[in-house]
Design an enzyme around this catalytic site. Structure first.
Site, short mmCIF file in Angstrom:
data_model
loop_
_atom_site.label_atom_id
_atom_site.label_comp_id
_atom_site.label_asym_id
_atom_site.label_seq_id
_atom_site.Cartn_x
_atom_site.Cartn_y
_atom_site.Cartn_z
N ARG A 191 -4.96 -28.00 30.24
CA ARG A 191 -6.04 -27.30 31.36
C ARG A 191 -7.33 -27.42 30.59
O ARG A 191 -7.63 -26.79 29.29
CB ARG A 191 -5.85 -26.32 31.86
CG ARG A 191 -7.24 -25.25 32.51
CD ARG A 191 -6.46 -24.43 33.89
NE ARG A 191 -5.77 -24.66 34.50
CZ ARG A 191 -5.52 -23.78 35.61
NH1 ARG A 191 -6.46 -22.53 35.87
NH2 ARG A 191 -4.69 -23.33 36.58
N HIS A 204 -5.86 -31.92 40.33
CA HIS A 204 -4.86 -30.83 39.84
C HIS A 204 -4.10 -30.47 40.52
O HIS A 204 -3.03 -30.04 41.43
CB HIS A 204 -5.55 -28.99 40.45
CG HIS A 204 -5.05 -27.70 40.39
ND1 HIS A 204 -4.00 -27.58 38.77
CD2 HIS A 204 -5.52 -26.40 40.72
CE1 HIS A 204 -3.49 -26.64 38.98
NE2 HIS A 204 -4.67 -25.73 39.57
N GLN A 251 -0.61 -28.34 40.98
CA GLN A 251 -0.83 -26.90 42.22
C GLN A 251 -0.48 -27.99 43.65
O GLN A 251 0.22 -27.27 44.35
CB GLN A 251 -2.41 -27.33 42.56
CG GLN A 251 -2.70 -26.09 43.40
CD GLN A 251 -2.41 -25.11 43.53
OE1 GLN A 251 -2.37 -23.60 42.42
NE2 GLN A 251 -1.57 -24.29 44.59
N ASP A 290 -10.10 -23.30 49.01
CA ASP A 290 -10.48 -23.19 47.88
C ASP A 290 -11.41 -22.18 47.33
O ASP A 290 -12.42 -22.13 48.54
CB ASP A 290 -10.25 -24.64 46.70
CG ASP A 290 -9.83 -24.24 45.78
OD1 ASP A 290 -9.88 -22.85 45.28
OD2 ASP A 290 -9.83 -24.66 44.59
N ARG A 336 4.89 -22.84 42.21
CA ARG A 336 4.35 -22.69 41.39
C ARG A 336 5.16 -22.95 39.68
O ARG A 336 5.66 -24.28 39.44
CB ARG A 336 2.93 -22.81 40.67
CG ARG A 336 1.96 -22.18 41.42
CD ARG A 336 0.95 -23.85 41.69
NE ARG A 336 0.78 -24.36 40.30
CZ ARG A 336 -0.39 -23.90 40.24
NH1 ARG A 336 -0.71 -23.16 39.74
NH2 ARG A 336 -0.10 -25.05 38.54
N1 CP Z 1 -3.91 -22.12 41.52
C1 CP Z 1 -4.27 -22.08 39.28
O1 CP Z 1 -4.31 -23.21 39.36
O2 CP Z 1 -4.11 -20.75 38.94
P1 CP Z 1 -4.68 -20.28 38.28
O3 CP Z 1 -6.21 -20.79 37.50
O4 CP Z 1 -4.10 -18.81 38.08
O5 CP Z 1 -3.55 -21.15 36.73
#
Ligand code: CP
Length: 338
Positions: free
Chosen positions: A114, A141, A144, A237, A323
């Site tokens: 990440r 992403h 997700q 978002d 997730r």
């Molecule tokens: N939705 C998501 O990626 O959450 P985090 O940033 O907590 O990993």
């Protein structure tokens, strides 16, 4: 995999950097596998498909869901997860991404990343020699969206033809990934955002071509009245992504008309509307950022009202739980031993 026909897809050894990497059939296979692994977990049946493996979790940015999902998935699959935060390794500072990839690939069986630049995860995948999974970059992403698809399938019973409206910053990593993935699997994806936040031409072109193949549909519009009526899913978002914190004033001015509130839910005309949000969400004043924004700009909620967030339409915590199951399916499919 015991009850899943693994001949449907051969994902072994593959990396997952964007939804462009997998075909429609492979995406469906992962969602099916995730549902199967979820049922195994709920029934307490062991599923240690990565037994004895070591997985590196590289995080340049903070995370709750993605970090915890990868960590618990590793544990459930019988693997050891090693968290490497931005102050723990030299990635790109005193050691090149390429050299770091080569070293980690000699020690680990898979790598999650990440961070900021999508090129970093591409460089890791090119030189690690083991599967690399994108846990979020500025551009995409993809893990997700696997969880989003599982949640939609659970709530609506299908994915093909489902009308999903994404409202908010139409160029962010979640919007990009929904456009690509949704187009591939034949969904009706509608990005509803001001013109200056439209997705890039490259992504719209790619998604449009994919939708033509799959029987899906793509709409990018600034008009709520064009996008929202008839929606099955409304998704939003945060208005300001990680690394853009100076943009709150600009984004609030641009996106307040696109807030998911009671009026927007009613505009859908769908009593069974599903509301999704990848989280974290600014729906009240129980966060420091929420309090700071309230003090500076006078608003108590941003991308979604607390009323909608807490309503019968909201499946955001199922989505967060998914997730885990989808990341587990991804790791088992690309790295697991039958
Ligand atoms: N939705 C998501 O990626 O959450 P985090 O940033 O907590 O990993």
């Amino acid at each position: 995999m015991t009850t899943i026909d693994s001949a449907k897809a051969n994902l072994s050894g593959r990396s997952f950097l964007t939804l462009k990497d997998f075909s429609e059939k492979e995406i469906h296979y992962l969602i099916e596998l995730a549902g199967y692994l979820k049922s195994m977990k709920k029934a307490g049946i062991p599923h240690r498909y990565l037994s004895g493996q070591n997985i590196a979790l590289l995080f340049e940015k903070p995370s709750t869901r993605t970090r915890c999902a990868f960590t618990v998935a590793c544990s459930d699959l019988g693997a050891h997860a090693e968290y490497l935060g931005k102050h723990d390794i030299q990635l790109g500072k005193k050691e090149s991404v390429r050299d770091t990839a080569a070293v980690l690939g000699r020690m680990f069986d898979g790598i999650e990343f990440r961070g900021f630049h999508h090129e970093t995860v591409e460089e890791l995948a090119a030189h690690a020699g083991v599967p690399v999974w994108n846990g979020l970059t500025d551009q995409y992403h993809p893990t997700q969206v696997l969880a989003d698809f599982l949640t939609i399938k659970e709530q609506i019973g299908k994915l093909k033809g489902v009308k999903l409206v994404f409202t908010g910053d139409g160029r962010n990593n979640v919007a990009n990934s929904l456009l690509i993935g949704g187009a591939k699997i034949g969904m009706d994806i509608r990005i509803c955002t001001p013109k200056e936040l439209f997705p890039s031409k490259e992504i719209i072109t790619y998604a449009t071509e994919e939708a033509q193949q799959s029987g899906g549909n793509i709409m990018v519009t600034e008009k709520i009245a064009d996008a929202v009526p008839g929606a099955d899913v409304i998704y939003t978002d945060v208005w300001v992504s990680m690394g853009e914190e100076e943009k709150f004033a600009e984004r609030i001015a641009q996106l307040l008309p696109y807030q998911v509130n009671r009026k927007m839910v009613e505009t859908s005309g769908n009593d069974h509307l599903v509301f999704l949000h990848c989280l974290p969400a600014f729906h009240d004043l129980h966060t420091q950022v929420g309090k700071d924004v309230h003090q500076k700009f006078g608003i108590t909620e941003m991308e979604v009202t607390d009323e909608v967030f807490q309503s019968k339409h909201s499946f955001v915590f199922d989505q967060a739980e998914n997730r885990l199951h989808t990341i587990k399916a991804l790791m088992a499919a690309t790295n697991g031993k039958d």
